[in-house]
Design a protein around this motif. Sequence first.
Motif, PDB file in Angstrom:
ATOM      1  N   GLN A 135       0.837  -1.201   0.000  1.00  0.00           N
ATOM      2  CA  GLN A 135       0.000   0.000   0.000  1.00  0.00           C
ATOM      3  C   GLN A 135       0.874   1.253   0.000  1.00  0.00           C
ATOM      4  OE1 GLN A 135      -3.154   0.011   2.931  1.00  0.00           O
ATOM      5  NE2 GLN A 135      -3.046   2.230   3.181  1.00  0.00           N
ATOM      6  N   TYR A 136       2.057   1.160   0.587  1.00  0.00           N
ATOM      7  CA  TYR A 136       2.948   2.310   0.624  1.00  0.00           C
ATOM      8  C   TYR A 136       3.934   2.316  -0.533  1.00  0.00           C
ATOM      9  CZ  TYR A 136       1.189   3.294   5.269  1.00  0.00           C
ATOM     10  OH  TYR A 136       0.365   3.611   6.312  1.00  0.00           O
ATOM     11  N   LEU A 137       4.340   1.124  -0.975  1.00  0.00           N
ATOM     12  CA  LEU A 137       5.380   1.062  -1.997  1.00  0.00           C
ATOM     13  C   LEU A 137       4.850   1.192  -3.416  1.00  0.00           C
ATOM     14  CD1 LEU A 137       7.708  -1.741  -0.575  1.00  0.00           C
ATOM     15  CD2 LEU A 137       7.843   0.737  -0.269  1.00  0.00           C
ATOM     16  N   ALA A 163      11.584  -0.474   8.156  1.00  0.00           N
ATOM     17  CA  ALA A 163      11.888  -0.218   9.569  1.00  0.00           C
ATOM     18  C   ALA A 163      10.608  -0.158  10.389  1.00  0.00           C
ATOM     19  CB  ALA A 163      12.682   1.079   9.712  1.00  0.00           C
ATOM     20  N   TRP A 164       9.573   0.472   9.796  1.00  0.00           N
ATOM     21  CA  TRP A 164       8.270   0.518  10.496  1.00  0.00           C
ATOM     22  C   TRP A 164       7.699  -0.886  10.664  1.00  0.00           C
ATOM     23  CZ3 TRP A 164       3.670  -0.778   7.779  1.00  0.00           C
ATOM     24  CH2 TRP A 164       2.508  -0.695   8.541  1.00  0.00           C
ATOM     25  N   ARG A 165       7.831  -1.704   9.648  1.00  0.00           N
ATOM     26  CA  ARG A 165       7.328  -3.077   9.729  1.00  0.00           C
ATOM     27  C   ARG A 165       8.020  -3.838  10.857  1.00  0.00           C
ATOM     28  NH1 ARG A 165       8.912  -8.026   8.084  1.00  0.00           N
ATOM     29  NH2 ARG A 165       7.323  -9.530   7.382  1.00  0.00           N
ATOM     30  N   GLU A 166       9.332  -3.709  10.950  1.00  0.00           N
ATOM     31  CA  GLU A 166      10.068  -4.422  11.995  1.00  0.00           C
ATOM     32  C   GLU A 166       9.712  -3.892  13.379  1.00  0.00           C
ATOM     33  OE1 GLU A 166      11.951  -7.139  11.600  1.00  0.00           O
ATOM     34  OE2 GLU A 166      11.153  -6.997   9.552  1.00  0.00           O
ATOM     35  N   GLU A 167       9.491  -2.608  13.487  1.00  0.00           N
ATOM     36  CA  GLU A 167       9.118  -2.023  14.778  1.00  0.00           C
ATOM     37  C   GLU A 167       7.747  -2.523  15.209  1.00  0.00           C
ATOM     38  OE1 GLU A 167       9.027   2.359  16.983  1.00  0.00           O
ATOM     39  OE2 GLU A 167       9.509   2.189  14.843  1.00  0.00           O
ATOM     40  N   GLU A 175      -6.244   3.846  22.567  1.00  0.00           N
ATOM     41  CA  GLU A 175      -4.954   3.692  23.242  1.00  0.00           C
ATOM     42  C   GLU A 175      -4.094   2.574  22.659  1.00  0.00           C
ATOM     43  OE1 GLU A 175      -3.157   3.124  27.752  1.00  0.00           O
ATOM     44  OE2 GLU A 175      -5.174   3.945  27.476  1.00  0.00           O
ATOM     45  N   PRO A 176      -4.661   1.397  22.334  1.00  0.00           N
ATOM     46  CA  PRO A 176      -3.800   0.371  21.733  1.00  0.00           C
ATOM     47  C   PRO A 176      -3.105   0.854  20.465  1.00  0.00           C
ATOM     48  CG  PRO A 176      -5.866  -0.610  22.439  1.00  0.00           C
ATOM     49  CD  PRO A 176      -6.019   0.869  22.594  1.00  0.00           C
ATOM     50  N   MET A 177      -3.790   1.678  19.665  1.00  0.00           N
ATOM     51  CA  MET A 177      -3.174   2.178  18.438  1.00  0.00           C
ATOM     52  C   MET A 177      -2.086   3.200  18.737  1.00  0.00           C
ATOM     53  SD  MET A 177      -6.328   2.463  15.723  1.00  0.00           S
ATOM     54  CE  MET A 177      -7.435   3.309  16.836  1.00  0.00           C
ATOM     55  N   SER A 178      -2.261   3.962  19.818  1.00  0.00           N
ATOM     56  CA  SER A 178      -1.251   4.958  20.155  1.00  0.00           C
ATOM     57  C   SER A 178       0.046   4.314  20.607  1.00  0.00           C
ATOM     58  CB  SER A 178      -1.782   5.894  21.250  1.00  0.00           C
ATOM     59  OG  SER A 178      -1.961   5.192  22.473  1.00  0.00           O
ATOM     60  N   ASN A 179      -0.018   3.066  21.057  1.00  0.00           N
ATOM     61  CA  ASN A 179       1.189   2.357  21.477  1.00  0.00           C
ATOM     62  C   ASN A 179       1.913   1.682  20.314  1.00  0.00           C
ATOM     63  OD1 ASN A 179       0.815   3.034  24.180  1.00  0.00           O
ATOM     64  ND2 ASN A 179      -0.466   1.245  24.572  1.00  0.00           N
ATOM     65  N   LEU A 180       1.316   1.738  19.124  1.00  0.00           N
ATOM     66  CA  LEU A 180       1.954   1.163  17.937  1.00  0.00           C
ATOM     67  C   LEU A 180       2.680   2.259  17.168  1.00  0.00           C
ATOM     68  CD1 LEU A 180      -0.875  -1.188  16.612  1.00  0.00           C
ATOM     69  CD2 LEU A 180       1.292  -1.904  17.615  1.00  0.00           C
ATOM     70  N   PRO A 181       3.788   1.929  16.504  1.00  0.00           N
ATOM     71  CA  PRO A 181       4.489   2.949  15.711  1.00  0.00           C
ATOM     72  C   PRO A 181       3.643   3.390  14.515  1.00  0.00           C
ATOM     73  CG  PRO A 181       5.407   0.763  15.310  1.00  0.00           C
ATOM     74  CD  PRO A 181       4.451   0.613  16.446  1.00  0.00           C
ATOM     75  N   ARG A 182       3.668   4.673  14.244  1.00  0.00           N
ATOM     76  CA  ARG A 182       2.913   5.174  13.095  1.00  0.00           C
ATOM     77  C   ARG A 182       3.667   4.872  11.811  1.00  0.00           C
ATOM     78  NH1 ARG A 182       0.255  10.970  13.480  1.00  0.00           N
ATOM     79  NH2 ARG A 182      -0.607  10.055  11.572  1.00  0.00           N
ATOM     80  N   PRO A 183       2.947   4.546  10.761  1.00  0.00           N
ATOM     81  CA  PRO A 183       3.617   4.287   9.477  1.00  0.00           C
ATOM     82  C   PRO A 183       4.322   5.552   8.985  1.00  0.00           C
ATOM     83  CG  PRO A 183       1.319   3.554   9.436  1.00  0.00           C
ATOM     84  CD  PRO A 183       1.492   4.377  10.670  1.00  0.00           C
ATOM     85  N   PRO A 184       5.311   5.397   8.112  1.00  0.00           N
ATOM     86  CA  PRO A 184       5.977   6.585   7.568  1.00  0.00           C
ATOM     87  C   PRO A 184       5.009   7.396   6.714  1.00  0.00           C
ATOM     88  CG  PRO A 184       6.667   4.601   6.401  1.00  0.00           C
ATOM     89  CD  PRO A 184       5.874   4.147   7.583  1.00  0.00           C
ATOM     90  N   ARG A 185       5.328   8.664   6.584  1.00  0.00           N
ATOM     91  CA  ARG A 185       4.503   9.512   5.725  1.00  0.00           C
ATOM     92  C   ARG A 185       4.476   8.936   4.321  1.00  0.00           C
ATOM     93  NH1 ARG A 185       6.256  13.163   2.385  1.00  0.00           N
ATOM     94  NH2 ARG A 185       8.303  13.306   3.434  1.00  0.00           N
ATOM     95  N   VAL A 227      -2.649   1.392   9.873  1.00  0.00           N
ATOM     96  CA  VAL A 227      -2.223   1.533   8.478  1.00  0.00           C
ATOM     97  C   VAL A 227      -3.137   2.485   7.730  1.00  0.00           C
ATOM     98  CG1 VAL A 227      -1.995   0.277   6.306  1.00  0.00           C
ATOM     99  CG2 VAL A 227      -1.146  -0.748   8.422  1.00  0.00           C
ATOM    100  N   ASP A 228      -4.435   2.365   7.913  1.00  0.00           N
ATOM    101  CA  ASP A 228      -5.381   3.218   7.192  1.00  0.00           C
ATOM    102  C   ASP A 228      -5.226   4.675   7.561  1.00  0.00           C
ATOM    103  OD1 ASP A 228      -6.388   1.005   5.971  1.00  0.00           O
ATOM    104  OD2 ASP A 228      -8.069   0.729   7.339  1.00  0.00           O
ATOM    105  N   ARG A 229      -4.899   4.934   8.827  1.00  0.00           N
ATOM    106  CA  ARG A 229      -4.762   6.332   9.262  1.00  0.00           C
ATOM    107  C   ARG A 229      -3.433   6.927   8.857  1.00  0.00           C
ATOM    108  NH1 ARG A 229      -7.401   6.771  15.331  1.00  0.00           N
ATOM    109  NH2 ARG A 229      -9.385   5.765  14.851  1.00  0.00           N
ATOM    110  N   GLY A 230      -2.455   6.037   8.599  1.00  0.00           N
ATOM    111  CA  GLY A 230      -1.134   6.544   8.233  1.00  0.00           C
ATOM    112  C   GLY A 230      -0.491   7.271   9.383  1.00  0.00           C
TER     113      GLY A 230
END
Length: 362
Positions: A118-120, A174-178, A234-244, A359-362
Amino acid sequence: ALEPYLGRGAEGPRWEVRRHRVDNRHDVLSIVVDAPQFGDPIYPLRRAFDKAGIGTIYARPSTETEPANDLAIDMLSRRSASRTSEFSIAVALTEDAIGRATYDFHELECSLDEAVPQYLDPLEPAPTAASAHAAAAKLSQPAFKASDLVLGYIPSVQHEETRSADEFRAEVQAWREECRGQFSVLMEDVAALNHPQVTFTITNTCGRFLEDVEINVHIDGDVWAWDVPLNNEEPMSNLPRPPREWGPWQESPIDFPIFHPYVPALSGLTAPGGNRATFTNGGSVDVRLHCEELRPDATVDITEDVVLMCTDLALDQTRVTVSATARGVHASFTDDFTQAISAAVDVTADMASFLNQVVDRG
């Protein structure tokens, strides 16, 4: 030899035989009987002996033991109906207080792998001259004026993509691994949202009024206390945000916090006084319960925004030990019991749902 007449175990009074050496040839046997206590039942004769028939009740109103009369039976009945003045309580957990959760690591990895294209994908078509011209036109738009701010109009500032394709791909990986490293944290949040909050039920089982009751509960095994998320965000806030996302992007020239002042969260603050519970993790769980007052026969429930979860999927039950004190009571109370552990619940689908929302929110 006496048990058939007096009763075995709890059926009869508490007594023991002691042997005393008098000289080289003689011993004296003595029988020591525990003093009666409030709550003790009436102990009748269990087998006929000489002129005493089965069911005879004896009392000792003075220095001699004799068959109980009506007054003695009334006294024994009152003693049986009374309860001890010693300090005693009952502590219980709900049947499903301790839960277990599991998830499919491979399935969550597949969800992430599906999100990467979706990003690539936008990297494939090269920017056209038209799109470059349109981007330049946006960048040439006049800056906003002070009057725009007064009227509530806050224009965006357009930026061109400065990352190379390789740099962007590296950010996505890097986001995927995080995200993979945060699966266990996400599992805790999702399990805490789905499992019932823990409730301790405390009952006063002695016949006295209790104040400032402090109870220490230790739960053995790989059991942990997890905070319940404040909301589904809150669960989503603890996950890394995808790159712009790849491509030109917009930025507001006005700093968001200017219009939305910071308000500190109130979670974790405990009001003084009242019934409460505090939890300490350490490979097992220690809980400190405080109950302001407990009237005789009263029951109090203490519930916190915490769930108890077992990380050992092979453990079906665990041991719980209790110790308690109360103000003005020169005694302590101890108890222990076995607590069942609920069957494991698979939370893979809920975890994947949160990942997809991030992922949808980016």
